[in-house]
Motif scaffolding. Structure first.
Motif, short mmCIF file in Angstrom:
data_model
loop_
_atom_site.label_atom_id
_atom_site.label_comp_id
_atom_site.label_asym_id
_atom_site.label_seq_id
_atom_site.Cartn_x
_atom_site.Cartn_y
_atom_site.Cartn_z
N ALA A 1 0.83 -1.21 0.00
CA ALA A 1 0.00 0.00 0.00
C ALA A 1 0.86 1.25 0.00
O ALA A 1 0.51 2.27 -0.63
CB ALA A 1 -0.93 0.00 1.20
N GLY A 2 2.01 1.19 0.69
CA GLY A 2 2.90 2.35 0.74
C GLY A 2 3.46 2.74 -0.61
O GLY A 2 3.75 3.91 -0.86
N TRP A 3 3.58 1.77 -1.52
CA TRP A 3 4.13 2.07 -2.84
C TRP A 3 3.23 2.98 -3.66
O TRP A 3 3.69 3.61 -4.62
CB TRP A 3 4.39 0.78 -3.61
N SER A 4 1.99 3.07 -3.29
CA SER A 4 1.05 3.95 -4.01
C SER A 4 0.85 5.28 -3.30
O SER A 4 0.02 6.09 -3.71
CB SER A 4 -0.30 3.25 -4.19
N THR A 5 1.61 5.49 -2.19
CA THR A 5 1.51 6.76 -1.46
C THR A 5 2.12 7.89 -2.29
O THR A 5 3.25 7.75 -2.77
CB THR A 5 2.25 6.65 -0.12
#
Length: 370
Positions: A364-368
């Protein structure tokens, strides 16, 4: 006693353990930076250690050509030459046999090939590969195999795999057991479940200190790679380390850990660093892009490497655009540190019994938004 592995915890198929070698212990799951020719490109040994890396990879093919395995042995072994006191795993040269196919002739006994450096002729057999790795003083020696190209028909994959199994048996006989040293067998069979099962059985019948999955990340795609792991890793011994060769991206690694893999290596973090790409907790950044030229923020706010704590994105962008060597060095340093942080997070999650939740949070962090 040869090299050993102790399994500490599992969470689903994901595993956390410890690899016990002649040059120290390594906690798994683990990512091994690639030091093909006796150096992780652009990094001192101290810099590599500072990332948290505890084991690195060298390569039989490249080191046998230059500076030569016998010379490395005379100079005290690869550990001494590259100032690396920790464990070293050496790739057997099998992948180069595949990738340099235009320069080689293979038969059932081994491979005759021309050096890509000067055209000189060389002979590599299972026994010679083991001998070279012994001269290098590798803690983990890899069996000499043929890395089956993709795509391959079932017939071609079967013939290739069975040749590798015959070579594995010859390599096992040639290996010299020592305290803390071990030999890994390499599972082949392309993307065919029956061939992978046959290969696992052949290798476990021979008996190795660890088992690698080879012949993946050669163009089959992530879905096929994961499908192959789904049918392969459940057949592999539970009490031995499992190594997925040449993989991969952070997403590949998370998926493979979820399927029971313990060890990884790949040129992606180092090669990407030299190309101006950074793997971060917020996704992949291309530091050549003009949008970074006035950005005073850290490369990755979640990272503690020198690139992130001492410099801005704007400065790193400037270095890359100016072709200053410090740019690739900083990005390589960061990428290796990011991979080590990733492995530490995955291990901690397995130990805490929350691997699936942590994997989802990382992705999920990669799409932040950066």
């Amino acid at each position: 006693m040869t090299l050993s592995y102790s399994l500490t915890a599992t969470d689903g198929a994901a595993r956390a353990g410890t690899l016990h070698t002649a040059h120290g212990e390594v906690q798994t799951p683990v990512f091994m930076p690639v030091g093909t020719a006796g150096t992780v490109k652009g990094m001192t040994a101290d810099a590599v250690r500072s990332t948290g890396a505890r084991i690195v990879l060298g390569n039989t093919y490249h080191l046998m050509l230059r500076p030569g395995a016998e010379r490395v042995a005379r100079l005290g072994g690869l550990h001494r030459m590259m100032d690396w006191q920790g464990p070293i795993l050496t790739d057997s040269g099998g992948f180069q046999v595949m990738s340099l196919s235009a320069l080689r002739k293979m038969d059932k006994d081994g491979v005759t090939f021309q050096s890509h450096i000067d055209g000189s002729k060389h002979r590599l057999t299972p026994e010679r590969s083991i001998e070279i790795q012994h001269l290098l003083d590798a803690d983990i020696t890899m069996s000499f195999d043929e890395c089956t190209p993709h795509p391959a028909t079932h017939e071609v994959a079967a013939k290739s795999m069975r040749l590798s199994m015959a070579w594995a048996e010859r390599g096992r006989r040639a290996f010299v057991p020592r305290e803390g040293y071990g030999l890994f067998g390499i599972v082949q069979g392309s993307t065919y479940a029956d061939l992978r099962a046959e290969s696992v059985k052949a290798l476990t019948d021979i008996g190795f200190e660890g088992y690698a999955v080879g012949g993946l990340a050669v163009g089959e795609g992530q879905e096929a790679m994961f499908a192959t792991l789904d049918v392969t890793t459940p057949l592999m011994p539970q009490d031995k380390p499992r190594y997925l060769m040449g993989v991969g991206t952070p997403d590949d690694i998370i998926g493979a850990v979820a399927r029971g893999i313990d060890m990884f290596d790949c040129v992606i973090p180092t090669r990407s660093g030299r190309m101006g790409r950074a793997y971060t907790s917020q996704g992949v950044l291309n530091m050549r892009n003009a949008r970074h030229c006035d950005d005073g923020s850290a490369l990755d706010p979640a990272c503690d490497c020198p690139a992130c704590t001492r410099h801005s994105r704007a400065y790193i962008h400037h270095l890359i655009k100016s072709q200053e060597m410090l740019g690739p060095i900083l990005l390589t340093w960061h990428n290796i540190r990011y991979y080590q942080q990733l492995m530490a997070r995955l291990r901690a999650a397995i130990l805490a019994g929350r691997f699936a939740e942590e994997a989802a949070a990382i992705r999920a962090g990669w799409s932040t938004p950066a």
